[in-house]
Design a protein around this motif. Structure first.
Motif, PDB file in Angstrom:
ATOM      1  N   VAL A  51       0.861  -1.185   0.000  1.00 54.48           N
ATOM      2  CA  VAL A  51       0.000   0.000   0.000  1.00 54.48           C
ATOM      3  C   VAL A  51       0.895   1.231   0.000  1.00 54.48           C
ATOM      4  O   VAL A  51       1.847   1.319   0.772  1.00 54.48           O
ATOM      5  CB  VAL A  51      -0.964   0.014   1.208  1.00 54.48           C
ATOM      6  CG1 VAL A  51      -1.887  -1.187   1.162  1.00 54.48           C
ATOM      7  CG2 VAL A  51      -0.224   0.045   2.538  1.00 54.48           C
ATOM      8  N   PHE A  52       0.589   2.184  -0.877  1.00 57.28           N
ATOM      9  CA  PHE A  52       1.433   3.362  -1.057  1.00 57.28           C
ATOM     10  C   PHE A  52       0.562   4.567  -1.388  1.00 57.28           C
ATOM     11  O   PHE A  52      -0.623   4.439  -1.692  1.00 57.28           O
ATOM     12  CB  PHE A  52       2.420   3.156  -2.218  1.00 57.28           C
ATOM     13  CG  PHE A  52       3.208   1.888  -2.137  1.00 57.28           C
ATOM     14  CD1 PHE A  52       4.385   1.816  -1.396  1.00 57.28           C
ATOM     15  CD2 PHE A  52       2.781   0.734  -2.798  1.00 57.28           C
ATOM     16  CE1 PHE A  52       5.116   0.650  -1.310  1.00 57.28           C
ATOM     17  CE2 PHE A  52       3.509  -0.447  -2.718  1.00 57.28           C
ATOM     18  CZ  PHE A  52       4.677  -0.495  -1.977  1.00 57.28           C
ATOM     19  N   PHE A  53       1.172   5.764  -1.363  1.00 57.09           N
ATOM     20  CA  PHE A  53       0.559   6.918  -2.003  1.00 57.09           C
ATOM     21  C   PHE A  53       1.507   7.377  -3.102  1.00 57.09           C
ATOM     22  O   PHE A  53       2.652   6.915  -3.181  1.00 57.09           O
ATOM     23  CB  PHE A  53       0.215   8.007  -0.982  1.00 57.09           C
ATOM     24  CG  PHE A  53       1.347   8.921  -0.590  1.00 57.09           C
ATOM     25  CD1 PHE A  53       1.428  10.214  -1.087  1.00 57.09           C
ATOM     26  CD2 PHE A  53       2.328   8.510   0.314  1.00 57.09           C
ATOM     27  CE1 PHE A  53       2.456  11.072  -0.708  1.00 57.09           C
ATOM     28  CE2 PHE A  53       3.345   9.360   0.708  1.00 57.09           C
ATOM     29  CZ  PHE A  53       3.418  10.641   0.181  1.00 57.09           C
ATOM     30  N   LEU A  54       1.035   8.258  -3.972  1.00 57.49           N
ATOM     31  CA  LEU A  54       1.818   8.616  -5.162  1.00 57.49           C
ATOM     32  C   LEU A  54       2.111  10.110  -5.218  1.00 57.49           C
ATOM     33  O   LEU A  54       1.667  10.828  -6.103  1.00 57.49           O
ATOM     34  CB  LEU A  54       1.076   8.183  -6.440  1.00 57.49           C
ATOM     35  CG  LEU A  54       0.687   6.708  -6.536  1.00 57.49           C
ATOM     36  CD1 LEU A  54       0.000   6.422  -7.877  1.00 57.49           C
ATOM     37  CD2 LEU A  54       1.906   5.808  -6.379  1.00 57.49           C
ATOM     38  N   LYS A  75      -6.421  -1.070 -11.713  1.00 57.00           N
ATOM     39  CA  LYS A  75      -6.070  -0.359 -12.954  1.00 57.00           C
ATOM     40  C   LYS A  75      -5.312   0.941 -12.676  1.00 57.00           C
ATOM     41  O   LYS A  75      -5.432   1.925 -13.410  1.00 57.00           O
ATOM     42  CB  LYS A  75      -7.324  -0.085 -13.785  1.00 57.00           C
ATOM     43  CG  LYS A  75      -8.060  -1.354 -14.188  1.00 57.00           C
ATOM     44  CD  LYS A  75      -9.318  -1.080 -14.993  1.00 57.00           C
ATOM     45  CE  LYS A  75     -10.023  -2.385 -15.355  1.00 57.00           C
ATOM     46  NZ  LYS A  75     -11.278  -2.148 -16.116  1.00 57.00           N
ATOM     47  N   GLY A  76      -4.542   0.918 -11.581  1.00 55.45           N
ATOM     48  CA  GLY A  76      -3.706   2.063 -11.262  1.00 55.45           C
ATOM     49  C   GLY A  76      -4.416   3.206 -10.584  1.00 55.45           C
ATOM     50  O   GLY A  76      -3.827   4.273 -10.391  1.00 55.45           O
ATOM     51  N   THR A  77      -5.680   3.003 -10.195  1.00 53.45           N
ATOM     52  CA  THR A  77      -6.432   4.046  -9.492  1.00 53.45           C
ATOM     53  C   THR A  77      -6.513   3.702  -8.006  1.00 53.45           C
ATOM     54  O   THR A  77      -6.304   2.549  -7.613  1.00 53.45           O
ATOM     55  CB  THR A  77      -7.850   4.203 -10.075  1.00 53.45           C
ATOM     56  OG1 THR A  77      -8.568   2.967  -9.898  1.00 53.45           O
ATOM     57  CG2 THR A  77      -7.784   4.547 -11.559  1.00 53.45           C
ATOM     58  N   PRO A  78      -6.843   4.677  -7.153  1.00 52.03           N
ATOM     59  CA  PRO A  78      -6.831   4.410  -5.716  1.00 52.03           C
ATOM     60  C   PRO A  78      -7.860   3.361  -5.297  1.00 52.03           C
ATOM     61  O   PRO A  78      -8.953   3.276  -5.871  1.00 52.03           O
ATOM     62  CB  PRO A  78      -7.175   5.771  -5.104  1.00 52.03           C
ATOM     63  CG  PRO A  78      -6.874   6.770  -6.164  1.00 52.03           C
ATOM     64  CD  PRO A  78      -7.126   6.092  -7.454  1.00 52.03           C
ATOM     65  N   VAL A  79      -7.515   2.599  -4.276  1.00 49.23           N
ATOM     66  CA  VAL A  79      -8.456   1.680  -3.641  1.00 49.23           C
ATOM     67  C   VAL A  79      -9.183   2.396  -2.505  1.00 49.23           C
ATOM     68  O   VAL A  79     -10.355   2.129  -2.240  1.00 49.23           O
ATOM     69  CB  VAL A  79      -7.734   0.423  -3.126  1.00 49.23           C
ATOM     70  CG1 VAL A  79      -8.632  -0.415  -2.222  1.00 49.23           C
ATOM     71  CG2 VAL A  79      -7.230  -0.421  -4.302  1.00 49.23           C
ATOM     72  N   ILE A  80      -8.491   3.315  -1.848  1.00 45.77           N
ATOM     73  CA  ILE A  80      -9.089   4.062  -0.745  1.00 45.77           C
ATOM     74  C   ILE A  80      -8.886   5.557  -0.973  1.00 45.77           C
ATOM     75  O   ILE A  80      -7.750   6.017  -1.139  1.00 45.77           O
ATOM     76  CB  ILE A  80      -8.471   3.668   0.611  1.00 45.77           C
ATOM     77  CG1 ILE A  80      -8.752   2.195   0.924  1.00 45.77           C
ATOM     78  CG2 ILE A  80      -9.002   4.562   1.729  1.00 45.77           C
ATOM     79  CD1 ILE A  80      -8.067   1.706   2.185  1.00 45.77           C
ATOM     80  N   ASN A  81      -9.983   6.295  -0.977  1.00 43.90           N
ATOM     81  CA  ASN A  81      -9.955   7.755  -1.040  1.00 43.90           C
ATOM     82  C   ASN A  81     -10.529   8.294   0.263  1.00 43.90           C
ATOM     83  O   ASN A  81     -11.702   8.051   0.572  1.00 43.90           O
ATOM     84  CB  ASN A  81     -10.784   8.273  -2.217  1.00 43.90           C
ATOM     85  CG  ASN A  81     -10.127   8.010  -3.551  1.00 43.90           C
ATOM     86  OD1 ASN A  81      -9.001   8.418  -3.789  1.00 43.90           O
ATOM     87  ND2 ASN A  81     -10.833   7.312  -4.443  1.00 43.90           N
ATOM     88  N   PRO A  82      -9.743   8.999   1.062  1.00 42.74           N
ATOM     89  CA  PRO A  82     -10.241   9.487   2.346  1.00 42.74           C
ATOM     90  C   PRO A  82     -11.333  10.537   2.171  1.00 42.74           C
ATOM     91  O   PRO A  82     -11.302  11.326   1.227  1.00 42.74           O
ATOM     92  CB  PRO A  82      -8.999  10.076   3.006  1.00 42.74           C
ATOM     93  CG  PRO A  82      -8.104  10.431   1.866  1.00 42.74           C
ATOM     94  CD  PRO A  82      -8.350   9.402   0.805  1.00 42.74           C
ATOM     95  N   THR A  83     -12.288  10.527   3.087  1.00 41.95           N
ATOM     96  CA  THR A  83     -13.389  11.491   3.032  1.00 41.95           C
ATOM     97  C   THR A  83     -13.409  12.418   4.239  1.00 41.95           C
ATOM     98  O   THR A  83     -14.206  13.349   4.280  1.00 41.95           O
ATOM     99  CB  THR A  83     -14.746  10.764   2.958  1.00 41.95           C
ATOM    100  OG1 THR A  83     -14.950  10.016   4.173  1.00 41.95           O
ATOM    101  CG2 THR A  83     -14.791   9.809   1.780  1.00 41.95           C
ATOM    102  N   LYS A  84     -12.553  12.171   5.207  1.00 40.52           N
ATOM    103  CA  LYS A  84     -12.545  12.963   6.432  1.00 40.52           C
ATOM    104  C   LYS A  84     -11.292  13.864   6.480  1.00 40.52           C
ATOM    105  O   LYS A  84     -10.400  13.747   5.649  1.00 40.52           O
ATOM    106  CB  LYS A  84     -12.591  12.052   7.656  1.00 40.52           C
ATOM    107  CG  LYS A  84     -13.825  11.162   7.715  1.00 40.52           C
ATOM    108  CD  LYS A  84     -13.849  10.313   8.953  1.00 40.52           C
ATOM    109  CE  LYS A  84     -15.048   9.365   8.959  1.00 40.52           C
ATOM    110  NZ  LYS A  84     -16.331  10.092   8.900  1.00 40.52           N
TER     111      LYS A  84
END
Length: 346
Positions: A46-49, A73-82
């Motif tokens: 798990v990483f960020f870019l 497909k190279g897109t995020p699995v988790i996008n934070p909402t808080k």
């Protein structure tokens, strides 16, 4: 042949280190092992870019610890909402104790640098830790932002966690700097950045935080801990003042006596941050370490057959993706890898 070479290496290490007691290694309480484990056949990262503060998943190509491919497909699995709606420095944590094999957590820094500045993020930044949890490594739920520091803290950065079998809880670690209680707007001079710690059983309720590493006036950030068995640990740290990563070893527990292999000035690499360590699935005693060349193209892999001795060398980067930023890697089973890739295909 690999087995024979491992035995030769073990005998050689033993003969050349006569003052080091031979220890029986048992990693069952940590969900980690330094021994080759046929049940672990893949690696989940798990990483960020960089300028994209979300959680990206990567899966190994077969059982190759340093060959990864992007999932979803190279897109995020988790996008934070808080919070700032941006997460950096994600760390994936295997459940310990009764949660072993049943629960996993992802924690991270609440920071979207596109909405602030580096100065402001350290003076009046988030004092919370992002948390997501899963029972299958596929579905990540219960997003929360848990405040762990009081109002004198300027920020909470790069959280990590390790299962402490002695306390049957997770020891959570992060970096913070502090301002005088009278300086409510944090306009004055802060303390040096130090590593803080608190315990939790559920990543919801935390004990009162306290200093874990205070090397003032040196600023220390980005801690990662690798259990070595028999109450021994290696920890990896960034000297933010010198912009180097170094390691320390304790054979007397997380709160024991720590020493720096190679001496007080020994480092693993310069111009790097975000150390992320993990054991190899196939080679006994071999560990991997990712170091983020933050001014360049992200993570480069390193490896060691002598973690306790602090001997690391650069690995072949040919199959390792570029531009991956501060994250972590978890060895997984074939069934887990299959489920994750089915939900989040490459």
């Amino acid at each position: 042949m690999r087995f024979l070479l491992s035995i030769v290496a073990l005998i050689t290490t033993t003969l050349t280190a006569p003052h080091e007691p031979i220890q029986s290694l048992d990693f069952s309480s940590y969900g980690l092992t330094s021994r080759a484990d046929p049940s672990l056949t893949r690696y989940l990262g798990v990483f960020f870019l960089g300028d994209k503060p979300s959680v990206y998943f990567y899966l190994s190509n077969g059982n190759n610890a340093i060959s990864l491919k992007a999932l979803n497909k190279g897109t995020p699995v988790i996008n934070p909402t808080k919070g700032t709606q941006g997460v950096r420095d994600p760390s994936i944590i295997a459940g310990g104790g009764a949660e072993a094999g049943k629960k996993w957590y992802i924690i991270g820094t609440d920071l979207n640098i596109g909405k602030t500045t580096w100065d402001a993020s350290q003076r009046t930044g988030s004092r919370g830790i992002f948390v997501w949890e899963s029972t299958d490594l596929v579905n990540w739920t219960n997003e929360r932002l848990v405040v762990v520091e009081d109002e004198t803290a300027g920020m909470v950065w790069a959280p990590a966690a390790v299962w402490d079998a002695a306390k049957a809880q997770y020891a959570v670690l992060w970096a913070s700097k502090f301002y005088a209680a009278s300086d409510s707007k944090h306009t004055g001079s802060p303390s040096a950045i130090r590593i803080r710690t608190a315990y939790t059983s559920d990543f919801k309720t935390f004990s009162a935080p306290k200093d874990y590493i205070n090397y003032s006036p040196t600023n220390i950030i980005d801690i990662d801990v690798l259990p070595l068995g028999n109450n021994a640990y290696a920890r990896f740290l960034k000297d933010e003042s010198a912009k180097t990563v170094f390691m320390e070893v304790s054979t007397t527990g997380l709160f024991g006596t720590w020493s720096r292999p190679g001496g007080n000035n020994a480092i693993i690499e310069k111009g790097v941050e975000g150390p992320a360590s993990y054991w190899d699935n196939q080679v006994d005693g071999k560990a991997h370490l990712l170091l983020d060349f933050y001014g360049s193209d992200g993570y480069h892999p390193y490896n060691s057959a002598d973690v306790k001795g602090g001997k690391w060398s650069a690995s072949d980067r040919g199959a390792f993706p570029k531009n991956l930023r501060h994250g972590s890697v978890l060895p997984v089973t074939d069934a887990q890898a299959t489920a994750v890739s089915a939900k989040w295909p490459a």
